[in-house]
Enzyme design. Structure first.
Site: not given
Length: 295
Positions: A87, A133, A137, A189
């Site tokens: 990430d 990714d 996050d 997302r």
């Protein structure tokens, strides 16, 4: 020689893991507790790196361009293709009191849905090939996290909140606020939420036809407690799924729905803009280079 019906194995698996470990040691920036990172110029930041905040507290990141957290050795997963492992910012393992503010997160290597996104396996099955990714996050029972006035651009799996659907240790944690962020040309997302008690307000979501297409913005997954207030949804699909407890109010482009499992004003004081005013504010002010910084 990998097929869609099997996880990676043998020589490929061993070599990929060795290369992945070496790559991780080069790009991972482990952030210590009680750290403030502020970009001094409009172009300050990191290209190709991964900021990892794991089990740490009292951290501020501001005025940074964070881009292309690239994984050249993605892991093959049965039936799912190749999945990247880094990430741009990862907040995990019980981290607390984190503020990410006025940062720009973006991809420049793979910006659209047709850029290096698929590969054909030895059995002729075409599967996804993802080298990125998440952008920011938050997972594994982290708490008291704010992401504000950030710009997220040209990315697919943009912001995962919650480790996975079976990670019940996130219950009664993952207390998060996302406000006045700009999600432009992001696929999904924005965020996808599991377990979190999360306030999502005054964010602006849109696509302009130059980057990735949007499949959904807010993903309502296992045991979420989403309070989504006065957000502006442009040329996007606002919501996916309907699990958990969620409440939408005052949003543009999506009907109010749900029942509030909690009320943010019971925990902190804030004055939200209208959805229309939030769009203008975010367009003007979100991202790196918007605030004067002096050394």
């Amino acid at each position: 020689g990998n097929t869609d019906s099997a996880n990676e194995s043998g020589v490929y698996k061993t070599n990929r893991q060795t290369l992945a470990n070496a790559w991780s040691s080069l790009i991972t920036i482990n952030v210590a507790s009680n750290t403030t990172i502020i970009g001094l110029t409009d172009e300050s930041g990191v290209k190709g790196g991964c900021f990892k905040i794991s089990g740490k507290s009292n951290i501020v990141m501001r005025n940074l361009i964070i881009q292309d957290s690239y994984d050249p050795f993605p892991q093959i997963e049965k039936g799912d293709g190749f999945n990247a492992n880094y990430d741009a910012v990862e907040i995990s393992n019980g981290s607390k009191y984190i503020w990410i503010d006025h940062c720009t997160f973006r991809d420049t290597i793979s910006k659209t849905d047709s850029d290096f996104d698929t590969v054909t396996l030895s059995d002729g099955v075409e599967k996804k090939y993802q080298v990125f990714d998440g952008l920011c996050d938050i997972k594994q029972a982290s708490d008291f996290i704010t992401v504000s006035y950030c710009k997220f651009m040209d990315h697919d799996k943009t912001q995962l909140i919650g480790h996975d659907g079976k990670y019940t240790a996130d219950t009664n944690h993952q207390t998060i606020t996302l406000h006045n962020n700009y999600y432009l040309n992001c696929g999904q997302r924005l965020p996808m939420v599991r377990f979190a008690t999360i306030h999502i307000y005054n964010n602006y979501y849109d696509t302009d036809g130059t980057g990735r297409k949007n499949s959904y913005c807010i993903g309502l997954r296992e045991n979420n407690k989403v309070y989504a207030e006065n957000n502006y949804f442009g040329n996007v699909t606002p919501v996916s799924n309907s699990q958990g407890s969620y409440y939408f109010t005052g949003n543009y482009g999506y009907d109010n729905t749900g029942s509030a499992a909690w009320t943010p004003s019971s925990y902190y004081t804030y004055t939200p803009l209208s959805a229309e005013d939030a769009k203008a504010d975010v367009t003007e002010n979100a991202g790196a280079g918007k605030l004067p910084v002096t050394k």
